[in-house]
Design a protein around this motif. Sequence first.
Motif, PDB file in Angstrom:
ATOM      1  N   SER A 267      -6.769  -5.409   6.178  1.00 42.63           N
ATOM      2  CA  SER A 267      -6.784  -4.717   7.456  1.00 42.63           C
ATOM      3  C   SER A 267      -5.495  -5.017   8.195  1.00 42.63           C
ATOM      4  O   SER A 267      -4.943  -6.111   8.069  1.00 42.63           O
TER       5      SER A 267
ATOM      6  N   GLY B 125     -14.227   6.462   4.509  1.00 43.00           N
ATOM      7  CA  GLY B 125     -13.268   6.695   3.435  1.00 43.00           C
ATOM      8  C   GLY B 125     -14.012   7.214   2.221  1.00 43.00           C
ATOM      9  O   GLY B 125     -15.235   7.350   2.240  1.00 43.00           O
TER      10      GLY B 125
ATOM     11  N   THR C 165       0.829  -1.203   0.000  1.00 46.15           N
ATOM     12  CA  THR C 165       0.000   0.000   0.000  1.00 46.15           C
ATOM     13  C   THR C 165       0.865   1.255   0.000  1.00 46.15           C
ATOM     14  O   THR C 165       0.605   2.201  -0.739  1.00 46.15           O
TER      15      THR C 165
ATOM     16  N   LEU D 252      -7.880  -5.020  -0.860  1.00 45.60           N
ATOM     17  CA  LEU D 252      -8.278  -4.584   0.480  1.00 45.60           C
ATOM     18  C   LEU D 252      -7.652  -5.480   1.533  1.00 45.60           C
ATOM     19  O   LEU D 252      -7.598  -6.697   1.361  1.00 45.60           O
TER      20      LEU D 252
ATOM     21  N   LEU E  78      -6.247  -0.429  -0.816  1.00 46.20           N
ATOM     22  CA  LEU E  78      -6.925   0.259   0.281  1.00 46.20           C
ATOM     23  C   LEU E  78      -6.615  -0.471   1.576  1.00 46.20           C
ATOM     24  O   LEU E  78      -6.818  -1.685   1.668  1.00 46.20           O
TER      25      LEU E  78
ATOM     26  N   CYS F 274     -17.287   1.612   7.335  1.00 42.27           N
ATOM     27  CA  CYS F 274     -16.950   0.380   8.050  1.00 42.27           C
ATOM     28  C   CYS F 274     -18.225  -0.090   8.745  1.00 42.27           C
ATOM     29  O   CYS F 274     -18.793   0.630   9.563  1.00 42.27           O
TER      30      CYS F 274
ATOM     31  N   PHE G  39     -16.112  -3.296   4.563  1.00 43.24           N
ATOM     32  CA  PHE G  39     -16.001  -2.394   3.416  1.00 43.24           C
ATOM     33  C   PHE G  39     -17.377  -2.331   2.784  1.00 43.24           C
ATOM     34  O   PHE G  39     -17.812  -3.260   2.112  1.00 43.24           O
TER      35      PHE G  39
ATOM     36  N   HIS H  14     -12.805  -5.340   9.734  1.00 44.14           N
ATOM     37  CA  HIS H  14     -13.496  -4.126   9.319  1.00 44.14           C
ATOM     38  C   HIS H  14     -14.459  -4.510   8.207  1.00 44.14           C
ATOM     39  O   HIS H  14     -14.307  -5.540   7.566  1.00 44.14           O
TER      40      HIS H  14
ATOM     41  N   TRP I 288      -9.681   4.623   6.416  1.00 38.65           N
ATOM     42  CA  TRP I 288      -9.348   3.927   5.168  1.00 38.65           C
ATOM     43  C   TRP I 288      -8.241   4.725   4.519  1.00 38.65           C
ATOM     44  O   TRP I 288      -8.317   5.952   4.433  1.00 38.65           O
ATOM     45  N   TYR I 289      -7.228   4.057   4.039  1.00 35.62           N
ATOM     46  CA  TYR I 289      -6.045   4.737   3.498  1.00 35.62           C
ATOM     47  C   TYR I 289      -5.659   4.106   2.189  1.00 35.62           C
ATOM     48  O   TYR I 289      -5.541   2.882   2.125  1.00 35.62           O
TER      49      TYR I 289
ATOM     50  N   ALA J 289      -7.295  -0.803   5.666  1.00 35.28           N
ATOM     51  CA  ALA J 289      -8.181  -0.482   6.777  1.00 35.28           C
ATOM     52  C   ALA J 289      -7.375  -0.552   8.067  1.00 35.28           C
ATOM     53  O   ALA J 289      -6.650  -1.520   8.303  1.00 35.28           O
TER      54      ALA J 289
ATOM     55  N   ILE K   3     -16.990   5.122   1.734  1.00 33.91           N
ATOM     56  CA  ILE K   3     -16.648   3.803   2.253  1.00 33.91           C
ATOM     57  C   ILE K   3     -16.982   3.833   3.736  1.00 33.91           C
ATOM     58  O   ILE K   3     -16.459   4.668   4.482  1.00 33.91           O
TER      59      ILE K   3
END
Length: 179
Positions: free
Chosen positions: A121, A174, A66, A119, A96, A161, A128, A126, A103-104, A98, A159
């Motif tokens: 975590s 997000g 990421t 995706l 993405l 959670c 999505f 979490h 969300w980053y 978590a 987005i």
Amino acid sequence: MSAILPPSERLWWKTPISGQEWTWIGIAFVWAMIMFVMMVYWHINGKQNLSNEVYKTTTEMFTAKTEAFVKENTIRTETDQQIPVAKPNAKGEAFLLARLWAWYPILELEAGKTYKIHLSSVDYNHGFSLQPTNINIQVIPGYEHVVKMTPTKAGTYAIVCNEYCGIGHHTMLGRIYVK
């Protein structure tokens, strides 16, 4: 016989089943089989269930992927926390992450193009949930979920959670921009 009082006979399960009960058992069985067949049909033809890929990973590996994605594809930063906004790479992949309670990064996609969104975590389970569409995935630490999506309309998508992840759960939002 009453549901409140105990059965009059101790071995109530040896009592023969009445015709009316057999009818309801048959109706329930037929309905269960119809729904089973419909699940397969909806998955293949309904286009509302996502077929996503899942791979085993570690939080360190996914965080590194990421960070590398963000470093190479950031186009600007937003919000008070200076969260990067990134475009997918040349292969149409985006990452993405978590984590408590964010969300980053923020993603910027183009309408009509197909993307693979990765995706994962780093801490807890979490959810999505992409609003207002019907995409809903549970994001679990140690697993990389790859979701194919083709946005059709421009706009800002939230987005959310939807798995309780602690005291800051209500702030875990997000964004995905579609141009």
